[in-house]
Design a protein around this motif. Structure first.
Motif, short mmCIF file in Angstrom:
data_model
loop_
_atom_site.label_atom_id
_atom_site.label_comp_id
_atom_site.label_asym_id
_atom_site.label_seq_id
_atom_site.Cartn_x
_atom_site.Cartn_y
_atom_site.Cartn_z
N LEU A 1 0.46 -14.27 18.90
CA LEU A 1 1.08 -13.82 17.65
C LEU A 1 0.68 -14.71 16.48
CD1 LEU A 1 3.17 -12.01 16.16
CD2 LEU A 1 4.94 -13.62 16.91
N THR A 2 0.47 -15.98 16.73
CA THR A 2 0.21 -16.94 15.65
C THR A 2 -1.24 -17.41 15.59
OG1 THR A 2 0.95 -18.74 17.12
CG2 THR A 2 2.60 -17.79 15.64
N ASN A 3 -2.16 -16.62 16.18
CA ASN A 3 -3.56 -17.06 16.18
C ASN A 3 -4.36 -16.56 14.99
OD1 ASN A 3 -4.11 -14.37 16.73
ND2 ASN A 3 -5.03 -14.71 18.73
N GLY A 4 -3.71 -15.86 14.05
CA GLY A 4 -4.39 -15.45 12.83
C GLY A 4 -5.08 -14.10 12.90
N VAL A 5 -5.03 -13.43 14.05
CA VAL A 5 -5.61 -12.10 14.19
C VAL A 5 -4.48 -11.09 14.12
CG1 VAL A 5 -6.99 -10.56 15.63
CG2 VAL A 5 -7.46 -13.02 15.64
N PHE A 6 -4.42 -10.31 13.05
CA PHE A 6 -3.27 -9.44 12.82
C PHE A 6 -3.54 -8.03 13.33
CE2 PHE A 6 -2.14 -12.94 10.15
CZ PHE A 6 -0.76 -12.95 10.19
N THR A 7 -3.26 -7.83 14.62
CA THR A 7 -3.34 -6.50 15.21
C THR A 7 -2.04 -5.75 14.92
OG1 THR A 7 -2.50 -7.36 17.29
CG2 THR A 7 -4.90 -7.27 17.03
N LYS A 8 -2.01 -4.47 15.26
CA LYS A 8 -0.89 -3.61 14.88
C LYS A 8 0.46 -4.13 15.35
CE LYS A 8 -3.68 0.60 14.63
NZ LYS A 8 -3.94 1.95 15.20
N SER A 9 0.58 -4.49 16.61
CA SER A 9 1.86 -4.94 17.14
C SER A 9 2.31 -6.23 16.48
CB SER A 9 1.77 -5.15 18.66
OG SER A 9 1.58 -3.91 19.31
N LYS A 10 1.37 -7.11 16.20
CA LYS A 10 1.72 -8.38 15.57
C LYS A 10 2.15 -8.17 14.11
CE LYS A 10 -2.11 -10.48 17.30
NZ LYS A 10 -3.05 -11.61 17.45
N VAL A 11 1.52 -7.22 13.44
CA VAL A 11 1.91 -6.89 12.06
C VAL A 11 3.35 -6.35 12.05
CG1 VAL A 11 1.50 -5.28 10.16
CG2 VAL A 11 -0.41 -6.50 11.19
N ASN A 12 3.68 -5.51 13.03
CA ASN A 12 5.05 -4.97 13.11
C ASN A 12 6.07 -6.09 13.23
OD1 ASN A 12 3.94 -2.45 13.00
ND2 ASN A 12 4.58 -1.81 15.04
N ILE A 13 5.79 -7.06 14.07
CA ILE A 13 6.72 -8.18 14.27
C ILE A 13 6.85 -9.00 12.99
CG2 ILE A 13 7.00 -10.40 15.47
CD1 ILE A 13 5.95 -8.99 18.00
N TYR A 14 5.72 -9.25 12.32
CA TYR A 14 5.78 -10.01 11.06
C TYR A 14 6.66 -9.30 10.03
CZ TYR A 14 4.35 -11.33 6.35
OH TYR A 14 4.36 -11.69 5.02
N TYR A 15 6.45 -8.01 9.86
CA TYR A 15 7.23 -7.28 8.86
C TYR A 15 8.70 -7.17 9.25
CZ TYR A 15 3.51 -5.88 5.69
OH TYR A 15 2.52 -5.89 4.75
N PHE A 16 8.97 -7.08 10.55
CA PHE A 16 10.38 -7.03 10.94
C PHE A 16 11.07 -8.36 10.64
CE2 PHE A 16 13.93 -7.64 13.86
CZ PHE A 16 14.67 -6.51 13.58
N LEU A 17 10.42 -9.47 10.93
CA LEU A 17 11.00 -10.78 10.60
C LEU A 17 11.22 -10.90 9.10
CD1 LEU A 17 8.93 -13.13 12.95
CD2 LEU A 17 11.23 -12.22 13.34
N ARG A 18 10.28 -10.38 8.32
CA ARG A 18 10.42 -10.42 6.87
C ARG A 18 11.58 -9.53 6.41
NH1 ARG A 18 6.94 -8.93 2.11
NH2 ARG A 18 7.19 -10.70 0.71
N PHE A 19 11.71 -8.37 7.05
CA PHE A 19 12.82 -7.46 6.76
C PHE A 19 14.16 -8.16 7.00
CE2 PHE A 19 15.93 -4.72 8.96
CZ PHE A 19 16.30 -3.87 7.92
N VAL A 20 14.29 -8.86 8.12
CA VAL A 20 15.53 -9.58 8.44
C VAL A 20 15.79 -10.66 7.40
CG1 VAL A 20 16.70 -11.06 10.12
CG2 VAL A 20 15.37 -9.08 10.90
N HIS A 21 14.75 -11.38 7.02
CA HIS A 21 14.90 -12.45 6.03
C HIS A 21 15.36 -11.91 4.68
CE1 HIS A 21 14.08 -16.00 3.63
NE2 HIS A 21 13.23 -15.31 2.90
N LEU A 22 14.75 -10.82 4.23
CA LEU A 22 15.04 -10.29 2.90
C LEU A 22 16.39 -9.59 2.82
CD1 LEU A 22 11.53 -8.87 1.95
CD2 LEU A 22 12.62 -10.93 1.05
#
Length: 362
Positions: free
Chosen positions: A247-268
């Motif tokens: 998840l944190t290796n810098g390659v943003f595949t679809k599933s990893k993008v979903n997790i990033y945006y969900f964490l951002r959604f929770v934060h905001l």
């Protein structure tokens, strides 16, 4: 706009909130603070007092009015642990409150020594647009939009990995893996998920092989040595570590993008409104999520995307979900691990943006 979005905007524009309250705010003490006498919308400390704020949108009927005044009466029964005097404030939308209820509110507040203040929903709507524009400007390099996927749990990766575990193999013929799944759709969804997490790769000879991450994932498979109703074993601790590394290796595949945006959604959103499977559509929340995601999804798609990704984040111990029986929404909070992962991903995206833009300054 509903109350939760108004609250979100006001907290991100403290200068406007301070102006409307008429007090110089030093720090926020609480938000959506649950007590035995009800939930406090805001609590602030000033230099000389504590402010307890009941936030309301338009008070346009008797039910709204009675709810508001009863809520404030309950607040006054709370025993606050402070040396400072406590002031109670009703803050309501002046645009959608008829004069008849303004008079009733004014009379009520004078009798009980409650501060009455107003805000404009038109101002808040404009501030809301500004907040959204700032969110888009302050992100790093764009990792791509979230994508709705029919992936409820990450533990289903084990269905792809299990034949490699059973055969003690690093590579298997395509058919050997395909036959594990009842349908072509399930096979496609979960092998794609395994590719997004860089666990498998297609070989030139028609074989499906494990990557180095995939081999570690296989070697830490929770063997099914006990009877269980679960169709797939839970992720082991080491399997979670593998997924977090990917998840944190810098390659943003679809599933990893979903997790990033969900964490951002929770934060905001402070995690205040994770919809349940039966939560009806809320136009303002849908608009917010679609803006954040850069999509134009329908409510059912947004709801499933949030719920499924929440499940995945729970499996990775990035969030904790609080199921609220008397609400249409559940609450979600970032764990310390989730906060670190979100911080890392956002910092990485900012650094990548700088890496691309710095040469353009010449």
């Amino acid at each position: 706009m509903n109350e939760s979005l108004v609250q979100w905007v006001l907290l991100r524009r403290p200068e406007y909130l301070q102006e409307k309250l008429g007090f110089e705010l030093e720090r926020k003490l609480g938000e959506n603070y649950t007590t035995e006498q009800g939930r406090i919308d805001f609590a602030f400390e000033t230099r000389s007092e504590i402010l307890i704020v009941e936030l309301e949108t338009g008070i346009s009927n008797k039910a709204n009015f009675e709810y508001c005044i009863e809520q404030v009466k309950r607040y006054k029964e709370i025993e606050f642990v402070t040396d400072k005097p406590v002031k109670f404030i009703i803050l309501y939308d002046e645009e959608n409150t008829p004069p008849r209820f303004v008079k009733l509110l004014d009379d009520f507040c004078k009798k009980l020594d409650i501060v009455l203040r107003t805000y404009s929903i038109l101002d808040v709507q404009e501030l809301y647009k500004n907040c959204l524009e700032e969110l888009s400007k302050t992100t790093g390099i764009y990792p791509g939009p979230p994508v709705a996927m029919d992936v409820v749990f990450l533990r289903w990766l084990n269905k792809v990995i299990r034949p490699f575990y059973d055969e003690h193999a690093d590579a298997l013929p395509f058919d050997k893996v395909r036959n594990v799944f009842k349908s072509r759709t399930s096979f496609g969804v979960y092998t794609s998920l395994a590719k997004y997490f860089e666990l498998i790769e297609k070989k030139q000879n028609g074989m499906i092989g494990l990557t180095d991450h995939g081999k570690r994932f296989r070697d830490n498979y929770n063997a099914e040595i006990i009877q269980s109703r679960a169709t797939m074993p839970d992720l082991s601790t080491e399997q979670k570590r593998v997924l977090l590394e990917v998840l944190t290796n810098g390659v943003f595949t679809k599933s990893k993008v979903n997790i990033y945006y969900f964490l951002r959604f929770v934060h905001l959103t402070n995690g205040d409104w994770l919809p349940k499977s039966g939560t009806p559509e809320d136009a303002e929340k849908l608009k917010f999520v679609n803006f954040l995601f850069g999509k134009s999804y329908r409510w059912t798609t947004v709801r499933e995307l949030l719920l499924f990704t929440c499940n995945q984040c729970e499996e990775l111990e990035l969030v904790e979900r609080m199921r609220l029986s008397k609400s249409m929404y559940d609450r979600v909070v970032l764990t310390t691990l989730g906060s670190r992962v979100l911080g890392y991903l956002e910092l990485y995206l900012h650094l990548r943006r700088e890496q691309l833009q710095i040469p353009l300054q010449i």
